[in-house]
Design a protein around this motif. Structure first.
Motif, PDB file in Angstrom:
ATOM      1  N   GLY A 124       0.826  -1.196   0.000  1.00 10.33           N
ATOM      2  CA  GLY A 124       0.000   0.000   0.000  1.00 10.33           C
ATOM      3  C   GLY A 124       0.856   1.240   0.000  1.00 10.33           C
ATOM      4  O   GLY A 124       2.057   1.196   0.318  1.00 10.33           O
ATOM      5  N   ALA A 125       0.277   2.374  -0.317  1.00  6.45           N
ATOM      6  CA  ALA A 125       1.043   3.614  -0.413  1.00  6.45           C
ATOM      7  C   ALA A 125       1.531   4.101   0.948  1.00  6.45           C
ATOM      8  O   ALA A 125       2.673   4.546   1.086  1.00  6.45           O
ATOM      9  N   ALA A 126       0.665   4.008   1.974  1.00  2.00           N
ATOM     10  CA  ALA A 126       1.019   4.522   3.297  1.00  2.00           C
ATOM     11  C   ALA A 126       1.143   3.428   4.337  1.00  2.00           C
ATOM     12  O   ALA A 126       1.766   3.637   5.379  1.00  2.00           O
ATOM     13  N   TYR A 127       0.568   2.278   4.083  1.00  2.00           N
ATOM     14  CA  TYR A 127       0.630   1.134   5.001  1.00  2.00           C
ATOM     15  C   TYR A 127       0.271  -0.125   4.220  1.00  2.00           C
ATOM     16  O   TYR A 127      -0.390  -0.069   3.172  1.00  2.00           O
TER      17      TYR A 127
ATOM     18  N   ASN B 281      -7.850   4.657  -1.130  1.00  2.00           N
ATOM     19  CA  ASN B 281      -6.717   5.479  -1.550  1.00  2.00           C
ATOM     20  C   ASN B 281      -5.395   4.756  -1.336  1.00  2.00           C
ATOM     21  O   ASN B 281      -4.490   4.827  -2.174  1.00  2.00           O
ATOM     22  N   ASN B 282      -5.268   4.027  -0.239  1.00  2.00           N
ATOM     23  CA  ASN B 282      -4.014   3.363   0.095  1.00  2.00           C
ATOM     24  C   ASN B 282      -3.646   2.283  -0.907  1.00  2.00           C
ATOM     25  O   ASN B 282      -2.487   2.155  -1.302  1.00  2.00           O
TER      26      ASN B 282
ATOM     27  N   VAL C  69      -9.711  11.538   3.244  1.00  2.00           N
ATOM     28  CA  VAL C  69      -8.658  10.541   3.487  1.00  2.00           C
ATOM     29  C   VAL C  69      -7.812  11.015   4.670  1.00  2.00           C
ATOM     30  O   VAL C  69      -7.596  12.215   4.852  1.00  2.00           O
ATOM     31  N   PHE C  70      -7.333  10.069   5.495  1.00  2.00           N
ATOM     32  CA  PHE C  70      -6.476  10.433   6.617  1.00  2.00           C
ATOM     33  C   PHE C  70      -5.375  11.378   6.138  1.00  2.00           C
ATOM     34  O   PHE C  70      -4.662  11.083   5.170  1.00  2.00           O
TER      35      PHE C  70
ATOM     36  N   ALA D 270      -2.876  11.245   2.982  1.00  2.00           N
ATOM     37  CA  ALA D 270      -3.093  12.101   1.810  1.00  2.00           C
ATOM     38  C   ALA D 270      -1.813  12.838   1.438  1.00  2.00           C
ATOM     39  O   ALA D 270      -1.544  13.076   0.251  1.00  2.00           O
ATOM     40  N   ASN D 271      -1.007  13.193   2.432  1.00  2.00           N
ATOM     41  CA  ASN D 271       0.264  13.857   2.144  1.00  2.00           C
ATOM     42  C   ASN D 271       1.231  12.922   1.421  1.00  2.00           C
ATOM     43  O   ASN D 271       2.054  13.361   0.612  1.00  2.00           O
ATOM     44  N   ILE D 272       1.118  11.636   1.700  1.00  2.00           N
ATOM     45  CA  ILE D 272       1.984  10.652   1.045  1.00  2.00           C
ATOM     46  C   ILE D 272       1.520  10.373  -0.378  1.00  2.00           C
ATOM     47  O   ILE D 272       2.322  10.296  -1.313  1.00  2.00           O
ATOM     48  N   THR D 273       0.206  10.243  -0.552  1.00  2.00           N
ATOM     49  CA  THR D 273      -0.341   9.877  -1.865  1.00  2.00           C
ATOM     50  C   THR D 273      -0.627  11.087  -2.740  1.00  2.00           C
ATOM     51  O   THR D 273      -1.040  10.934  -3.891  1.00  2.00           O
ATOM     52  N   LYS D 274      -0.462  12.285  -2.179  1.00  2.00           N
ATOM     53  CA  LYS D 274      -0.743  13.537  -2.887  1.00  2.00           C
ATOM     54  C   LYS D 274      -2.223  13.675  -3.218  1.00  2.00           C
ATOM     55  O   LYS D 274      -2.608  14.308  -4.207  1.00  2.00           O
TER      56      LYS D 274
END
Length: 484
Positions: free
Chosen positions: A53-56, A305-306, A324-325, A329-333
């Motif tokens: 996943g992008a953030a986890y 999103n993740n 989105v958390f 959101a900062n990670i996935t833009k």
């Protein structure tokens, strides 16, 4: 001993059936087997490759009950958890009471439900399970005190482990198990057997077999429903705090959400204490607050999103209520939409839908042109969904002397012997038992007893439908059936 408390009026501060017993651990440790968990373990889930996943790579959501934000914030335990994670100070339930909130977080809608009665949402309503499976993201839910995997009954009474001299206690309820309420999950054996209990949880953790999406529902005393913040704090100290140090539960790519389904006071905004924990939380954000407006739909949109999933075309795609958390959101833009003013989320019982008998509609088609927080398309099962059914003049089924078809027990049950023999392959040997039409004497088990719903009950395998006004069996119009 149990103290009996009268139900509070709607929209007033609600009183629960508090137990006066003090907290006691139901097992020797969070990953230990226990007869207090009622159901026997079903072997471990099969190991499968994880989808990055992008953030986890893993999300674990733990749901607690009926507590105002301020009450939780006053607890030293919740303060300790917040110091280790991100406190979401503006996270909200989507309605009242409990059941519709659970359904919303899994299916993107609460279907007009304004009570905690027996519901079986038709199979043309898709869920997060469809989205996860489309990308091969593994999932399971663990329901404390549920007697058998895939159990779909209204409630279950088992040995009162807090007070041996007291009668059996209603530790498990269907209304806190959203996965079994959706027929698109409960009717499919491979899916239903991923609705597991806490003995299964212990086995899965010890086998390093926890899936990537995990939903945890404690029983009615450990989630604060029948108790209070002090009791649930003691449970968290016993259960969650040690698990945070267990690498088989919490890795550097695990996000853990601790939340409540709704607040206790119906007359104020439905803000609930929610904290994000786990190895996936950036170290520089631990002990910080996030004031973004979130709801339970945000859990859905964040998962989408993740893993860049599709969407359900329902409230999960309503950017106003499905942010989105923020750290993610900062990670996935991903660009969240900030509402001009926070919508009130404390309304109940006034929305039409399949769960509102007085303002009944079938499950309407999803918005297939909706954009979700992932890039995937809107998911729907083309074999059961009518995409032309985008509106419907609601019906008052009570006035029609008709049973709401979505309150009828589908009686999905699974052979206990087959489940017990499914060691390490719980989804490979399901045995589905079709609803019986024979009657018999009420049945129970050595470990507890069943509680019938107001909509339908099982008695010796027979299905008894609810009666309409005057006590006669209501007849559902053929036109309504055709829409299911």
């Amino acid at each position: 001993m149990l103290s009996q408390v009268l139900l509070a009026p709607l929209f007033a501060k609600r009183a629960s059936a508090f137990t006066s017993d003090s907290f006691a651990p139901p097992a020797e440790c969070p990953t230990c087997l226990s007869a207090n968990y009622t159901g026997m373990p079903n072997g471990s889930l099969p190991l499968s490759p994880w989808v990055s996943g992008a953030a986890y790579d893993q999300i674990i959501t733990i749901w607690l009950e009926n507590t105002d934000f301020a009450a939780a914030a006053a607890s030293s335990t919740f303060q300790k958890l917040a110091a280790e994670g991100i406190l979401l100070t503006n996270y909200n339930g989507v309605t009242h009471p409990s059941e519709p909130n659970y359904l919303a977080a899994v299916g993107g809608d609460f279907w007009g439900i304004g009570d905690d009665e027996f519901y079986a949402i038709p199979s043309n309503a898709s869920t997060v399970v469809d989205l996860l499976e489309a990308k091969n993201v593994s999932w399971a839910t663990y329901q404390e005190s549920m007697p058998t995997d895939g159990d779909g009954e209204f409630a279950y009474y088992s040995h009162n482990y807090l007070n041996a001299s007291a009668p059996d206690y209603r530790y498990y309820v269907r209304k806190h198990n959203p996965f079994v309420i959706y027929n698109s999950i409960a009717s499919i054996p491979d899916r239903a057997l991923r609705i597991r209990n806490f003995n299964d949880f212990a086995v899965d953790v010890n086998a390093s077999a926890l899936p990537q999406y995990v939903w945890i529902t404690p029983n009615l005393v450990n989630d604060a429903h029948d108790t209070d913040v002090t009791f649930v704090s003691a449970w968290l100290e016993y259960w969650l705090v040690p698990l945070l140090q267990n690498p088989k539960f919490n890795t550097n790519k695990t996000l853990i959400q601790v939340t409540f389904d709704e607040n206790e006071s119906y007359t104020i905004q439905n803000t609930v204490y929610t904290v994000l924990l786990g190895g996936a939380v950036p170290s520089n954000l631990k002990g910080t607050n996030d004031s973004t407006f979130y709801t339970h739909y945000s859990l859905l949109s964040s998962v989408q999103n993740n893993w860049d999933l599709g969407n359900l075309g329902r409230q999960d795609t309503n950017a106003t209520v499905a942010a989105v958390f923020d750290f993610q959101a900062n990670i996935t833009k991903y660009q969240n939409t900030k509402p001009s003013s926070d919508p009130m989320m404390n309304l109940t019982g006034i929305f039409p839908g399949p769960g509102n008998t007085e303002i009944w509609t079938p499950v309407l088609a999803p918005n297939t042109s909706a954009k979700g927080a992932g890039s995937g398309k809107t998911y729907y099962n083309a074999s059961v969904i009518d995409l032309t059914l985008t509106s419907y003049t609601h019906l008052n089924l009570t006035a029609m002397n008709a049973v709401n078809p979505d309150t009828i027990n589908p009686n999905y049950t699974y052979n206990e012997a087959a489940i017990a023999n499914a060691t390490n392959k719980p989804t490979s040997v399901p045995v589905y038992i079709a609803p019986s039409t024979t009657s018999g004497s009420p049945s129970g088990t050595a470990s507890g007893s069943k509680s019938a719903s107001s909509a339908a009950t099982t008695s010796g395998g027979a299905v008894k439908l609810a009666t309409g006004a005057g006590g006669s069996l209501a007849v559902i119009a053929a036109g309504i059936i055709a829409l299911l």
